[in-house]
Design an enzyme around this catalytic site. Sequence first.
Site, short mmCIF file in Angstrom:
data_model
loop_
_atom_site.label_atom_id
_atom_site.label_comp_id
_atom_site.label_asym_id
_atom_site.label_seq_id
_atom_site.Cartn_x
_atom_site.Cartn_y
_atom_site.Cartn_z
N ALA A 287 0.88 -1.17 0.00
CA ALA A 287 0.00 0.00 0.00
C ALA A 287 0.91 1.22 0.00
O ALA A 287 1.84 1.31 0.82
CB ALA A 287 -0.90 -0.01 1.23
N ILE B 26 4.70 -1.38 3.31
CA ILE B 26 4.53 0.05 3.05
C ILE B 26 5.35 0.40 1.81
O ILE B 26 6.54 0.09 1.73
CB ILE B 26 5.00 0.89 4.26
CG1 ILE B 26 4.30 0.44 5.55
CG2 ILE B 26 4.75 2.38 4.00
CD1 ILE B 26 4.99 0.93 6.83
N LYS B 27 4.66 1.02 0.84
CA LYS B 27 5.33 1.32 -0.44
C LYS B 27 5.71 2.80 -0.46
O LYS B 27 4.87 3.68 -0.22
CB LYS B 27 4.35 0.99 -1.57
CG LYS B 27 4.98 0.66 -2.89
CD LYS B 27 3.89 0.15 -3.85
CE LYS B 27 4.39 -0.16 -5.22
NZ LYS B 27 3.29 -0.47 -6.15
N VAL B 28 6.99 3.04 -0.73
CA VAL B 28 7.48 4.43 -0.79
C VAL B 28 8.24 4.63 -2.09
O VAL B 28 8.83 3.69 -2.63
CB VAL B 28 8.44 4.75 0.40
CG1 VAL B 28 7.72 4.63 1.74
CG2 VAL B 28 9.67 3.85 0.39
#
Length: 216
Positions: free
Chosen positions: A56, A82-84
Amino acid sequence: MKFFVDTADVSAIKELNDLGMVDGVTTNPSLILKSGRDIVEVTKEICDMVSGPVSAEVVATEAKAMIAEGLKLAKIAPNIAIKVPLTWDGLTACKAFSSEGHMVNVTLCFSAAQAILAAKAGATFVSPFIGRLDDIHMDGVELIDDIRTIYDNYDYKTQILAASIRTVNHIIDCAKIGADVITAPPAVIKSMVNHVLTDKGLEQFLKDWAKTGQKI
Ligand code: G3P
């Protein structure tokens, strides 16, 4: 090689997941838009269905705000990655998340240099975009190959998650190189089954069977 599905379409994920073909899911802001759903609601539904990592993506561009958003997303379910984005702020957030034990997917990777930084920042996954490099007449598959060599040279634990997959050949090339994961739209994964000789052979078998007059 692990198969992630690159979509926020719950019914498409379910169809593949029921066949045991889904090791994880990747989403991004564009895929959330396409789903027409609320990010928290749809991500929760996906996380409840799939036991593997579900990416996400944060949308803030400064590290502090990214960290705040990422921690909110991580609360959705224990299997959130967690997508950055692969920016300096994204790497700062990545380091903060990985130090706290969160899975992190560093996305929008377009060079081997960027992939080295993602590994150093403790990324669980790095997402090099094959199709978008091909779109600008660069070799996306070659990038996967370069990252594989570099990560193996130094035993980096970050998994190569080949993204922006547009064709079955992309998947086969990634499998030959040894990408850890591919993420592809459901339609590309389903099209792996197609072969003209399978269709032709089946047609012939059915014709011959009809001539036997038998039933099973
Ligand atoms: O998850 C990101 C990535 O796979 C995007 O693919 O086709 O929009 O370049 P594409």
